[in-house]
Design an enzyme around this catalytic site. Structure first.
Site, PDB file in Angstrom:
ATOM      1  N   ASN A  87       0.861  -1.182   0.000  1.00 47.83           N
ATOM      2  CA  ASN A  87       0.000   0.000   0.000  1.00 47.83           C
ATOM      3  C   ASN A  87       0.896   1.231   0.000  1.00 47.83           C
ATOM      4  O   ASN A  87       1.515   1.545   1.012  1.00 47.83           O
ATOM      5  CB  ASN A  87      -0.892  -0.037   1.252  1.00 47.83           C
ATOM      6  CG  ASN A  87      -1.716   1.221   1.423  1.00 47.83           C
ATOM      7  OD1 ASN A  87      -1.749   2.074   0.528  1.00 47.83           O
ATOM      8  ND2 ASN A  87      -2.380   1.347   2.568  1.00 47.83           N
ATOM      9  N   TRP A  88       0.976   1.901  -1.155  1.00 51.29           N
ATOM     10  CA  TRP A  88       1.908   3.029  -1.277  1.00 51.29           C
ATOM     11  C   TRP A  88       1.353   4.300  -0.639  1.00 51.29           C
ATOM     12  O   TRP A  88       2.013   5.319  -0.603  1.00 51.29           O
ATOM     13  CB  TRP A  88       2.261   3.264  -2.754  1.00 51.29           C
ATOM     14  CG  TRP A  88       2.970   2.101  -3.408  1.00 51.29           C
ATOM     15  CD1 TRP A  88       3.359   0.926  -2.789  1.00 51.29           C
ATOM     16  CD2 TRP A  88       3.378   1.975  -4.775  1.00 51.29           C
ATOM     17  NE1 TRP A  88       3.980   0.102  -3.699  1.00 51.29           N
ATOM     18  CE2 TRP A  88       3.998   0.712  -4.931  1.00 51.29           C
ATOM     19  CE3 TRP A  88       3.274   2.808  -5.893  1.00 51.29           C
ATOM     20  CZ2 TRP A  88       4.521   0.275  -6.148  1.00 51.29           C
ATOM     21  CZ3 TRP A  88       3.792   2.362  -7.120  1.00 51.29           C
ATOM     22  CH2 TRP A  88       4.404   1.118  -7.242  1.00 51.29           C
ATOM     23  N   LYS A  89       0.119   4.263  -0.182  1.00 48.81           N
ATOM     24  CA  LYS A  89      -0.535   5.413   0.476  1.00 48.81           C
ATOM     25  C   LYS A  89      -0.328   6.680  -0.363  1.00 48.81           C
ATOM     26  O   LYS A  89      -0.343   6.613  -1.583  1.00 48.81           O
ATOM     27  CB  LYS A  89      -0.012   5.547   1.905  1.00 48.81           C
ATOM     28  CG  LYS A  89      -0.179   4.235   2.697  1.00 48.81           C
ATOM     29  CD  LYS A  89      -0.004   4.394   4.176  1.00 48.81           C
ATOM     30  CE  LYS A  89      -0.233   3.050   4.865  1.00 48.81           C
ATOM     31  NZ  LYS A  89      -0.069   3.103   6.310  1.00 48.81           N
ATOM     32  N   HIS A 127      -9.537   1.028   5.049  1.00 50.48           N
ATOM     33  CA  HIS A 127      -8.240   1.167   5.729  1.00 50.48           C
ATOM     34  C   HIS A 127      -8.425   2.058   6.957  1.00 50.48           C
ATOM     35  O   HIS A 127      -9.232   2.988   6.931  1.00 50.48           O
ATOM     36  CB  HIS A 127      -7.214   1.784   4.768  1.00 50.48           C
ATOM     37  CG  HIS A 127      -5.826   1.722   5.317  1.00 50.48           C
ATOM     38  ND1 HIS A 127      -5.370   2.625   6.248  1.00 50.48           N
ATOM     39  CD2 HIS A 127      -4.825   0.831   5.121  1.00 50.48           C
ATOM     40  CE1 HIS A 127      -4.122   2.288   6.585  1.00 50.48           C
ATOM     41  NE2 HIS A 127      -3.770   1.211   5.918  1.00 50.48           N
ATOM     42  N   GLU A 187      -6.774   4.414   8.082  1.00 48.94           N
ATOM     43  CA  GLU A 187      -6.589   5.856   7.836  1.00 48.94           C
ATOM     44  C   GLU A 187      -7.851   6.451   7.210  1.00 48.94           C
ATOM     45  O   GLU A 187      -8.188   7.606   7.455  1.00 48.94           O
ATOM     46  CB  GLU A 187      -5.344   6.067   6.959  1.00 48.94           C
ATOM     47  CG  GLU A 187      -4.079   5.848   7.778  1.00 48.94           C
ATOM     48  CD  GLU A 187      -2.905   5.255   7.012  1.00 48.94           C
ATOM     49  OE1 GLU A 187      -2.877   5.324   5.772  1.00 48.94           O
ATOM     50  OE2 GLU A 187      -2.001   4.696   7.687  1.00 48.94           O
ATOM     51  N   GLU A 241      -5.209  -5.059  10.614  1.00 50.60           N
ATOM     52  CA  GLU A 241      -4.194  -4.038  10.808  1.00 50.60           C
ATOM     53  C   GLU A 241      -4.464  -3.299  12.108  1.00 50.60           C
ATOM     54  O   GLU A 241      -5.286  -2.370  12.133  1.00 50.60           O
ATOM     55  CB  GLU A 241      -4.218  -3.037   9.652  1.00 50.60           C
ATOM     56  CG  GLU A 241      -4.086  -3.681   8.284  1.00 50.60           C
ATOM     57  CD  GLU A 241      -3.473  -2.744   7.263  1.00 50.60           C
ATOM     58  OE1 GLU A 241      -2.661  -3.223   6.473  1.00 50.60           O
ATOM     59  OE2 GLU A 241      -3.781  -1.542   7.269  1.00 50.60           O
ATOM     60  N   GLY A 283       2.667   2.218  10.884  1.00 51.24           N
ATOM     61  CA  GLY A 283       3.597   3.328  10.740  1.00 51.24           C
ATOM     62  C   GLY A 283       4.295   3.699  12.037  1.00 51.24           C
ATOM     63  O   GLY A 283       4.917   4.758  12.138  1.00 51.24           O
ATOM     64  N   SER A 320       3.630  -2.187  10.296  1.00 52.83           N
ATOM     65  CA  SER A 320       5.082  -2.198  10.517  1.00 52.83           C
ATOM     66  C   SER A 320       5.764  -3.496  10.090  1.00 52.83           C
ATOM     67  O   SER A 320       6.736  -3.925  10.704  1.00 52.83           O
ATOM     68  CB  SER A 320       5.404  -1.868  11.982  1.00 52.83           C
ATOM     69  OG  SER A 320       4.980  -0.558  12.295  1.00 52.83           O
ATOM     70  N   GLY A 376       3.011  -1.144   4.305  1.00 52.04           N
ATOM     71  CA  GLY A 376       3.016   0.282   3.989  1.00 52.04           C
ATOM     72  C   GLY A 376       4.439   0.737   3.685  1.00 52.04           C
ATOM     73  O   GLY A 376       4.972   0.499   2.603  1.00 52.04           O
ATOM     74  N   GLY A 377       5.076   1.353   4.668  1.00 49.33           N
ATOM     75  CA  GLY A 377       6.412   1.964   4.488  1.00 49.33           C
ATOM     76  C   GLY A 377       7.428   1.089   3.765  1.00 49.33           C
ATOM     77  O   GLY A 377       8.126   1.563   2.856  1.00 49.33           O
TER      78      GLY A 377
END
Ligand code: 13P
Length: 251
Positions: free
Chosen positions: A9-11, A96, A98, A168, A174, A214, A235-236
């Site tokens: 997920n490149w957000k 998600h 977010e 999640e 994150g 993470s 993610g990251g």
């Protein structure tokens, strides 16, 4: 063999040219070291057409990070499932944390989107997860149960069997604070039992349940050994080709 899902997920990261460069690097990396599992990238909306082109003919699938449930109309700034299919998406992340916490998405909205995804040929990847306060007040299972129940309510058993659910924990996203493999497994196993109750044993056995929060090359093996973990939503660590490929080829 069970096909796990490794999704990035490149957000809200990457311009079009940066996204294409990352997609090409992933493609090259997987040419060198193929995986029997499913690899999915989720670029931001603006990069979807170009990444779709860059991945054509490759084993890497593409998904979007959100969508609206109507097919078209006066819904300023929204993107429809038909538009996502048109640029080559096969997956879409829904609910998600977010989206839920920053943009106030509701459980009912996630359910409508899941229905619309299937109606238009997209596979939903529905995210569920508790906040730190909810975990500390022992409400984790109650929260994820409500989220999964409402997201899957409009779906048939065969649809649930083919979709993806991602656990999640919000406090692990994150933050560098990963859920312990046991914490993840407890919730993932609970989700599978809950899905068996609502959609039957076959759907519960077939649905892929991912872990997200993470995930990195250093902790992936510990996560993947758990019985009810069928892959990860990253993610990251999905923003760089080498770290995402290390996760995909974790063995
Ligand atoms: P991080 O891997 O950056 O914690 O993000 C997880 C996530 O939200 C994936 O959807």
């Amino acid at each position: 063999m069970r096909r796990y899902v490794f999704a990035g997920n490149w957000k809200m990261h990457k311009t079009v040219s940066e996204a294409v460069a990352l997609a090409r690097a992933l493609r090259e990396g997987l040419d060198k070291e193929a995986t029997p599992h499913e690899v999915v990238v989720m670029p931001p909306f603006t990069a979807l057409p170009a990444v779709g082109e860059a991945l054509k003919g490759s084993p890497i699938a593409m998904g979007a990070q959100n969508m609206y449930w109507e097919r078209e109309g006066a819904f300023t700034a929204e993107i429809s499932p038909v538009m996502l299919r048109d640029v080559g998406c096969t997956y879409v992340i829904l609910g998600h944390s977010e989206r839920r916490h920053i943009f106030d998405e509701t459980d009912e909205g996630v359910g409508k989107k899941s229905r619309a995804a299937f109606d238009h040929g997209l596979t939903p990847m529905v995210c569920v997860g508790e906040t730190l306060t909810e975990r500390e007040s022992s409400r984790t299972l109650e929260v994820v149960e409500r989220q999964v129940e409402r997201a899957l309510r409009p779906l048939q058993s065969e649809e649930v069997a083919s979709m993806v659910v991602s656990y999640e924990p919000v406090w692990a996203i994150g933050t560098g604070r990963v859920a312990t493999p046991n914490q993840a497994e407890e919730v993932q196993a609970f989700l599978r039992r809950r899905i068996a109750r609502s959609h039957g044993d076959d759907a519960a056995e077939a649905v892929r349940i991912l872990y997200g929060g993470s995930v990195n090359p250093g902790n992936i093996s510990g996560i993947m050994v758990q019985a009810d973990v069928d892959g990860v939503l990253v993610g990251g660590a999905s923003l760089k080709a080498d770290s995402f490929l290390q996760i995909v080829n974790y063995r």
